[in-house]
Scaffold this motif. Structure first.
Motif, PDB file in Angstrom:
ATOM      1  N   ASP A 106      -7.559  -2.424  -4.715  1.00  0.00           N
ATOM      2  CA  ASP A 106      -6.842  -1.202  -5.102  1.00  0.00           C
ATOM      3  C   ASP A 106      -5.334  -1.409  -5.051  1.00  0.00           C
ATOM      4  O   ASP A 106      -4.606  -0.988  -5.950  1.00  0.00           O
ATOM      5  N   GLU A 107      -4.870  -2.049  -3.982  1.00  0.00           N
ATOM      6  CA  GLU A 107      -3.435  -2.271  -3.831  1.00  0.00           C
ATOM      7  C   GLU A 107      -2.890  -3.163  -4.943  1.00  0.00           C
ATOM      8  O   GLU A 107      -1.815  -2.899  -5.489  1.00  0.00           O
ATOM      9  N   SER A 135     -12.707  -3.745  -1.544  1.00  0.00           N
ATOM     10  CA  SER A 135     -11.676  -3.833  -0.505  1.00  0.00           C
ATOM     11  C   SER A 135     -10.400  -3.130  -0.941  1.00  0.00           C
ATOM     12  O   SER A 135     -10.126  -2.953  -2.137  1.00  0.00           O
ATOM     13  N   HIS A 136      -9.609  -2.734   0.039  1.00  0.00           N
ATOM     14  CA  HIS A 136      -8.334  -2.087  -0.239  1.00  0.00           C
ATOM     15  C   HIS A 136      -7.385  -3.021  -0.989  1.00  0.00           C
ATOM     16  O   HIS A 136      -6.543  -2.559  -1.762  1.00  0.00           O
ATOM     17  N   ASP A 181       0.871  -1.162   0.000  1.00  0.00           N
ATOM     18  CA  ASP A 181       0.000   0.000   0.000  1.00  0.00           C
ATOM     19  C   ASP A 181       0.917   1.223   0.000  1.00  0.00           C
ATOM     20  O   ASP A 181       1.221   1.787   1.051  1.00  0.00           O
TER      21      ASP A 181
END
Length: 159
Positions: A56-57, A52-53, A24
């Motif tokens: 994106d990551e 969820s993150h 991240d």
């Protein structure tokens, strides 16, 4: 497939969860996730919320690491590779089960989820067939000698 590769897949196939580590930005983040391991296809997959993150990551940096541990059996494994996100409903339906029902609403047909598939590039495992008493003896012997303890087999694998 080598004996070591077969043992690696056998070890992780017995584990239900992995710590999934992503990037991240400059921060490395890990979180526990239920693993869907297909030894025949040599894939490791996870179902996750679509927003969820992790998604994106992975879109910014798809390199990741998985860590598996079974402390009772003293088995450990690590997998490095790349993660790819899919929204394929047929794949979601294939993986869907009671675990998914608990975490995601809407069922396999309507849940707002994605599948992360890992393409392993390398792996490592630590395989110990000793019980707790034998390990205590091994550690005691090592303490009183110039040699480290025999903690079992370790193999680094190119996938």
């Amino acid at each position: 497939m080598t004996t070591e590769h077969a043992r690696f897949w056998e070890i992780i196939s017995g584990m239900t969860a992995a710590m999934v580590t992503t990037h991240d930005g400059t921060v490395i983040r890990a979180r526990p996730m239920a693993a869907f391991i297909d030894e025949d296809a040599r894939t490791i997959r996870f179902v996750t919320d679509n927003d969820s993150h992790k998604i994106d990551e992975l879109c910014r940096d798809n390199n990741l690491c998985l860590s598996f541990a079974d402390e009772k059996k003293m088995l450990y494994a690590s997998v490095s590779g790349t993660g790819h996100v899919s929204h394929d409903r047929d794949l979601i339906k294939k993986l869907w089960g009671p675990y998914c029902d608990v975490f995601f609403s809407g069922g396999a047909e309507n849940a707002d989820v994605a599948v992360i598939t890992i393409d392993p590039s390398q792996a490592e495992y630590w395989d110990n067939d000793k019980g707790a008493v034998s390990m205590a003896v091994e550690m005691t012997k090592a303490y009183f000698s110039d040699h480290g303890p025999n903690l079992g087999d370790n193999a680094k694998l190119s996938m």
